[in-house]
Design an enzyme around this catalytic site. Structure first.
Site, PDB file in Angstrom:
ATOM      1  N   HIS A   1       5.217  -8.792  -4.181  1.00 36.84           N
ATOM      2  CA  HIS A   1       3.845  -9.097  -3.746  1.00 36.84           C
ATOM      3  C   HIS A   1       3.500 -10.579  -3.960  1.00 36.84           C
ATOM      4  O   HIS A   1       2.910 -10.922  -4.987  1.00 36.84           O
ATOM      5  CB  HIS A   1       2.856  -8.236  -4.533  1.00 36.84           C
ATOM      6  CG  HIS A   1       2.864  -6.802  -4.134  1.00 36.84           C
ATOM      7  ND1 HIS A   1       1.953  -6.263  -3.263  1.00 36.84           N
ATOM      8  CD2 HIS A   1       3.706  -5.798  -4.463  1.00 36.84           C
ATOM      9  CE1 HIS A   1       2.223  -4.983  -3.082  1.00 36.84           C
ATOM     10  NE2 HIS A   1       3.281  -4.677  -3.802  1.00 36.84           N
TER      11      HIS A   1
ATOM     12  N   CYS B   1       6.270  -5.340   0.728  1.00 34.68           N
ATOM     13  CA  CYS B   1       6.388  -4.027   0.083  1.00 34.68           C
ATOM     14  C   CYS B   1       6.259  -2.882   1.099  1.00 34.68           C
ATOM     15  O   CYS B   1       7.173  -2.675   1.890  1.00 34.68           O
ATOM     16  CB  CYS B   1       5.377  -3.928  -1.045  1.00 34.68           C
ATOM     17  SG  CYS B   1       5.894  -2.773  -2.314  1.00 34.68           S
TER      18      CYS B   1
ATOM     19  N   GLU C   1       1.169 -12.204  -2.763  1.00 40.01           N
ATOM     20  CA  GLU C   1      -0.282 -12.419  -2.778  1.00 40.01           C
ATOM     21  C   GLU C   1      -0.845 -12.285  -4.191  1.00 40.01           C
ATOM     22  O   GLU C   1      -1.992 -12.636  -4.437  1.00 40.01           O
ATOM     23  CB  GLU C   1      -0.986 -11.447  -1.805  1.00 40.01           C
ATOM     24  CG  GLU C   1      -1.189 -10.023  -2.285  1.00 40.01           C
ATOM     25  CD  GLU C   1       0.070  -9.148  -2.209  1.00 40.01           C
ATOM     26  OE1 GLU C   1       1.166  -9.702  -1.978  1.00 40.01           O
ATOM     27  OE2 GLU C   1      -0.061  -7.928  -2.403  1.00 40.01           O
TER      28      GLU C   1
ATOM     29  N   SER D   1       3.244   3.189   2.627  1.00 43.40           N
ATOM     30  CA  SER D   1       3.738   3.074   4.004  1.00 43.40           C
ATOM     31  C   SER D   1       3.518   4.345   4.824  1.00 43.40           C
ATOM     32  O   SER D   1       3.227   4.268   6.021  1.00 43.40           O
ATOM     33  CB  SER D   1       5.214   2.680   4.001  1.00 43.40           C
ATOM     34  OG  SER D   1       5.971   3.612   3.272  1.00 43.40           O
TER      35      SER D   1
ATOM     36  N   GLY E   1       0.870  -1.179   0.000  1.00 39.64           N
ATOM     37  CA  GLY E   1       0.000   0.000   0.000  1.00 39.64           C
ATOM     38  C   GLY E   1       0.894   1.212   0.000  1.00 39.64           C
ATOM     39  O   GLY E   1       1.850   1.269  -0.757  1.00 39.64           O
TER      40      GLY E   1
HETATM   41  N1  GLN Z   1       5.881   2.840  -2.706  1.00 31.35           N
HETATM   42  C1  GLN Z   1       5.135   2.399  -1.569  1.00 31.35           C
HETATM   43  C2  GLN Z   1       5.681   3.026  -0.284  1.00 31.35           C
HETATM   44  O1  GLN Z   1       6.653   3.694  -0.311  1.00 31.35           O
HETATM   45  C3  GLN Z   1       5.139   0.890  -1.483  1.00 31.35           C
HETATM   46  C4  GLN Z   1       4.444   0.299  -2.676  1.00 31.35           C
HETATM   47  C5  GLN Z   1       3.703  -0.994  -2.417  1.00 31.35           C
HETATM   48  O2  GLN Z   1       3.454  -1.381  -1.280  1.00 31.35           O
HETATM   49  N2  GLN Z   1       3.273  -1.630  -3.475  1.00 31.35           N
HETATM   50  O3  GLN Z   1       5.128   2.825   0.761  1.00 31.35           O
END
Ligand code: GLN
Length: 188
Positions: free
Chosen positions: A170, A79, A172, A49, A47
């Site tokens: 990912h 991620c 999932e 962060s 998501g």
């Molecule tokens: N770029 C997002 C971040 O810095 C991470 C991307 C992801 O979770 N797919 O939190």
């Protein structure tokens, strides 16, 4: 059967719940401290962060989660979830400060916003061949006590430190459930 939580304040929650269910365990969405105390392990999904950090603070979960991790709660960060777990982030403040790695957010650059690549796995149980990266962080350094489980070329993309597992990709989103099964069976 184990009960595995997925932090559900923001991000890609449903696909993780499906993988947990597929592996024969119970998946629950976690939004409160109370729910946090009823699980055998926790997944921090992908998501954004910075948004997840804000919501962890607003919902009063951050400190509880930090102390649960210190007392051994198994956590798998993917991620953005890996970014939350990291002890050091280049040009940014860490959140949970648990995993002994240095991370660069969005480290693959804007040209490579999202890509699929074959990995080299260092553990036989992890048979997933291709991994999906979405605005992924890059692991810039790992402390000696952190085990490298998979690499993309020369860069670590999946690591483990005792009860903490983290991946910059990912798992999932690909068909295979080996990574989730490994977390639930071997770490939780
Ligand atoms: N770029 C997002 C971040 O810095 C991470 C991307 C992801 O979770 N797919 O939190």
């Amino acid at each position: 059967m184990k009960t595995i939580g997925v932090l559900a304040l923001q991000g890609a929650v449903e696909k993780h719940l499906a993988k947990i269910k597929f592996s024969g365990n119970k998946g629950v969405a976690i939004r409160t401290n109370e729910e946090l105390s009823q699980i055998d392990g926790l997944i921090l999904p992908g998501g954004e962060s910075s948004v997840m950090k804000k919501l962890l603070i607003q919902n009063n979960i951050l400190n509880t989660l930090k102390s649960k991790i210190q007392s051994g709660l198994p956590v798998f960060g993917t991620c953005a979830g890996l970014i939350l777990l990291a002890k050091r982030i280049e040009n940014d403040q860490p959140t949970l400060e648990a995993l002994n790695i240095t991370v660069q957010r969005n480290g693959y650059g804007s040209q490579l916003e999202s890509f699929e690549a074959p990995l080299t796995y260092h553990l036989k149980v992890l048979s997933e061949k291709k991994a999906i990266f979405i605005r992924a962080p890059v692991i810039k350094a790992v402390d000696p006590k952190v085990e490298i489980l998979a690499k993309l070329d020369q860069t670590p993309v999946m690591v483990r430190q005792k009860h903490l597992l983290a991946a910059t990709f990912h798992p999932e989103l690909t068909e295979n459930s080996a990574v989730h099964q490994y977390f639930i069976k071997e770490i939780c």
